[in-house]
Every structure is written in C-alpha cells, then in structure tokens.
Motif scaffolding. Sequence first.
Motif, mmCIF file in Angstrom:
data_model
loop_
_atom_site.group_PDB
_atom_site.id
_atom_site.type_symbol
_atom_site.label_atom_id
_atom_site.label_comp_id
_atom_site.label_asym_id
_atom_site.label_seq_id
_atom_site.Cartn_x
_atom_site.Cartn_y
_atom_site.Cartn_z
ATOM 1 N N UNK A 21 0.873 -1.090 0.019
ATOM 2 C CA UNK A 21 0.170 0.029 0.053
ATOM 3 C C UNK A 21 0.734 1.180 0.117
ATOM 4 N N UNK A 22 1.947 1.416 0.618
ATOM 5 C CA UNK A 22 2.972 2.536 0.782
ATOM 6 C C UNK A 22 3.470 2.528 -0.542
ATOM 7 N N UNK A 28 1.021 5.848 -7.384
ATOM 8 C CA UNK A 28 -0.059 6.570 -7.870
ATOM 9 C C UNK A 28 0.183 8.147 -7.861
ATOM 10 N N UNK A 29 1.027 8.740 -7.101
ATOM 11 C CA UNK A 29 1.503 10.115 -7.360
ATOM 12 C C UNK A 29 2.300 10.082 -8.743
ATOM 13 N N UNK A 163 -5.444 4.802 4.383
ATOM 14 C CA UNK A 163 -4.586 6.002 3.789
ATOM 15 C C UNK A 163 -4.501 5.816 2.090
ATOM 16 N N UNK A 164 -4.473 4.595 1.557
ATOM 17 C CA UNK A 164 -4.251 4.565 0.154
ATOM 18 C C UNK A 164 -5.679 4.506 -0.421
ATOM 19 N N UNK A 165 -6.846 4.184 0.291
ATOM 20 C CA UNK A 165 -8.055 4.543 -0.311
ATOM 21 C C UNK A 165 -8.604 5.956 -0.272
ATOM 22 N N UNK A 166 -8.075 6.685 0.808
ATOM 23 C CA UNK A 166 -8.021 8.176 0.700
ATOM 24 C C UNK A 166 -7.447 8.935 -0.261
ATOM 25 N N UNK A 167 -6.288 8.216 -0.654
ATOM 26 C CA UNK A 167 -5.317 9.263 -1.455
ATOM 27 C C UNK A 167 -5.848 9.215 -2.854
ATOM 28 N N UNK A 168 -6.862 8.281 -3.205
ATOM 29 C CA UNK A 168 -7.402 8.332 -4.635
ATOM 30 C C UNK A 168 -8.177 9.635 -4.811
ATOM 31 N N UNK A 169 -9.166 9.773 -4.021
ATOM 32 C CA UNK A 169 -9.929 10.927 -4.320
ATOM 33 C C UNK A 169 -9.266 12.323 -4.005
ATOM 34 N N UNK A 170 -8.623 12.353 -2.913
ATOM 35 C CA UNK A 170 -7.733 13.472 -2.438
ATOM 36 C C UNK A 170 -6.838 13.965 -3.692
ATOM 37 N N UNK A 198 -3.257 12.874 4.682
ATOM 38 C CA UNK A 198 -3.263 11.367 5.245
ATOM 39 C C UNK A 198 -2.224 11.272 6.197
ATOM 40 N N UNK A 199 -1.174 11.873 6.237
ATOM 41 C CA UNK A 199 -0.046 11.525 7.377
ATOM 42 C C UNK A 199 -0.797 11.865 8.620
#
Length: 459
Positions: A21-22, A28-29, A163-170, A198-199
């Motif tokens: 996930x990390x 993703x970035x 955190x990974x799930x939140x990262x997509x929409x953000x 997310x941190x």
Amino acid sequence: MWHDIKRIAALAWPVLIGQLAVIAFGVMDTAMVGRASAFDLASLALGGSIYITVYVGLMGILVALSPIAAQLYGAGERIAIGEEVRQTFWLALFLAVPGFLVLSHPQFILRLSEATPELEARATAYLHILAYGLPAAMLFRVYSSLSTAVAQPRIVMMIQVTGLVLKVPLNLALIYGVDRLGIPALGSTGCAIATTAINWVSCGLGLLLMARHPKLREFGVFTKFCWPQWQAIRALLKLGVPMGLSYLIEVTAYSFMAIFIARLGDVTLAGHQIAANLGALMYMLPMSIGIATATLTAQAIGSRDYQAAQRVGRRGVELAGTLGLLVALLMWLGRPLVLAAYTSDPLVAAVTAPLLTIVAVYHVFDALQVNAVFVLRAWKVAVVPTVIYALSLWGVGLGGGYVLGFDVGGLSPAWLHGATGFWAANSASVAVAAIGLLMYLRWVVHVKGMATSATNAQA
C-alpha cells in the motif's frame, strides 16, 4: 520447522500488504502527477527525492523501538514498554524539528541539482507542504514500530490501506482540480497536500488505537505524562542512529545511481527506472519476512529462550532465501511479460532487457541480506551492519558502478557500459553485503550462545 515458518508467515503477510500500500502511494503520485504535466512530474521527482532522504534517515532511528519493545514484550514487562513508547514520542518530536527545517528551507539542497528557477520554486512549494506532515509521519512510525514489536501488524496494515483508499479521491481533486467546488488544479502541490492530510489522519488513527485497542492499551502509554529521560533516549539513539544510517546508505546508494545514470540519456534512465521499480516491488516480500522474523526473534530473546531465537532467525533467513530464488526465477522466465507491462518503447525495452536478468540475481542476495540485518537488529546489533552496508553499497556498488558504467580507465568490457555496469556492480555489492551480514550474524549468535551457556553454568 513448519511451526516457525507458519508463525513468520502469519506476521509477514499483513506487513507485506501494508508495504505494498505504501509503494502504491508513490506509484499513484507518479502516474497522476505525470498526467497533469511533465513540469509537475519533474518537481515531484526532485522534491520527492529530498523528502524521502530526510524522512527515511530520521524514521530509521525510531525503528529502534521495535527490537527494544519486542524484547520487553517477550520478558513480560508491559509497563516498561509504555515508558519506552513515551520516550520514543519525545525522540520523534525532537527529530521532526531538524527535518521540518530542512524541508521548509530546501534551497541549499535544490541548488545542487542546477534546476531552473521555476522548477526549484515548484519543488520548494512541494517540500514546504510536506514539512507540515513530517511530525505526523514520525509519530505514526512510533505506533507502527510498537504494533509490529508486539505482533500486531494487522492494525498497521488497516491504517495503511485506509490511507491508500483516501489518497485516490484527494489526489484527483487536488492535482486536477474540481471546478464546481472551486478547487484549482494544483499539480504536484496538490499531491503534497493530499499526502500531508493522510499523514495526520494516519497519525490520529494510530494514537487512537494505541489508547483504545485492547492489545495496545495494556501498555498504558497514555496513563501518565512524563518528561524526556535522557538515559532512555540515549539508549534509543545508541541503537537507532546506526539503524537510521543504514537506511540512509541504502537510499543514497540508489538515488546517486539514478543521478549518474541520468547522464547517459533519457532512454537509459527510463530502463533503469523500470529495473529499480521492479526491484523495489520484489523487495517487499523478503522485507516483510525480515520484519516478522525480527519480531519473533526479539520476543524469544526477551523471554531468554535463546535457542528459539537462534532457530527462528535461521528459519526466517532460509524462508526468505528460498522464496527469493523462486520469485527471481519466475521474474526471469516472465521477462517478456514484464517488459510489455512496463513499456511499449522498443528502445527502452532494449535497454531494460539485460537489466532484468541482473535484477533476478540481485533479488536473491537482497532477500538474504535484508533478513540477516533484521535478525541482527533483533539482537540489538546495528553498528557493524551499518559499516558493512557503507563499504558494500557505497564502495562496491556506487564506486564499482561508476567505474564499469563509465568505463573509467578503459578496462570495462563493452557489455558492462552504461546502466548494465551500474546494476552489475549493485548486484555485486548486495552479494558482498549478504555474505558479510550472514557471517557476522553467525558469529553474533555463536557469541550470544556461548555467553548464555556460561551464565547457566554459573547459575
């Protein structure tokens, strides 16, 4: 034998998922920012290389909590674990100060890259935002180290996946913008805002679980307040500083290899990037086994069951080496599929193809060395492994790669010129590290065993 392997596997698989996930964060970035603009991608690469160097170097010091807490857990000293965690919180905050200053004032580092003023300004903005997320990332590392030490990696995994799930929409909202909500397209700056948010979410969840989770609440981390105790912090630093240096050596060895290979052109650098990405992905499996093995080894040491500690450590290294061979073989056999998945450019594929064979060999030794170093940390041994890392990764790897890749002295054969020479030297450096660490681990275990036998005889 199988009992130990099952115990290692039960701890390793949540660590593996969390680490993947990390890794997905970075992938993703890169993918999302790359679609925004090449300029934003360049600022992400430049700023990200500085951030990861600062973060990994500081984070490595905090990882010292894991073997200390695991040994206390094996000894049944629950209250002492809570005290160690409180002192590690203070250490995390102390370390965050210089990290924040470097990230918020990165100009002296950025000037070394000789980037354009526009790129330097964008990378500076990216790092300024990440600076505000660094304290949260450091505090979360304390929570992660404690959870792993007491064999509870699943609760760390769940936060990392969340955190990974939140990262997509953000990322989608902040990188590309949302007109109807009035959010402008921020590119790499938006990516930094998402990461910082997310941190702090991960940090908050970690602290909440540390206070409420039944497996962590028993340590009484928040039952009382205490000021910094320099003797305890000194003990953390004694183990943590060489551990942090070893992480820093690994990061800088690979970052400087990329800097040198960049001189060979975009196509060669792209081929190197594919090999590096694949190597990092494959590394997650042996690293997860290493973390699990170190946890069980340290717990056995804490309970004074030194035979179990030696046995579990040996089983972990054997398991990692066996799976390393299997993964390397599968990757080597599937080279055409790997190339097709990574690139459609025939020039990049031609550069990458010979590197994949080297990556397969490299992975076997990488699996062995990472498990050896984690088991040594379980025994609270970190100085000599750091020296071995420096001599092998910097000396044999970077130095040898420079000589072979750039044909210094005219002695390098033609097939080792370019990225192939760097990767061949890198593989040799990992092999040297693996041999040195395994030999040293065998000596450490022998000395510890002799000391234990002498103590028992006196008793």
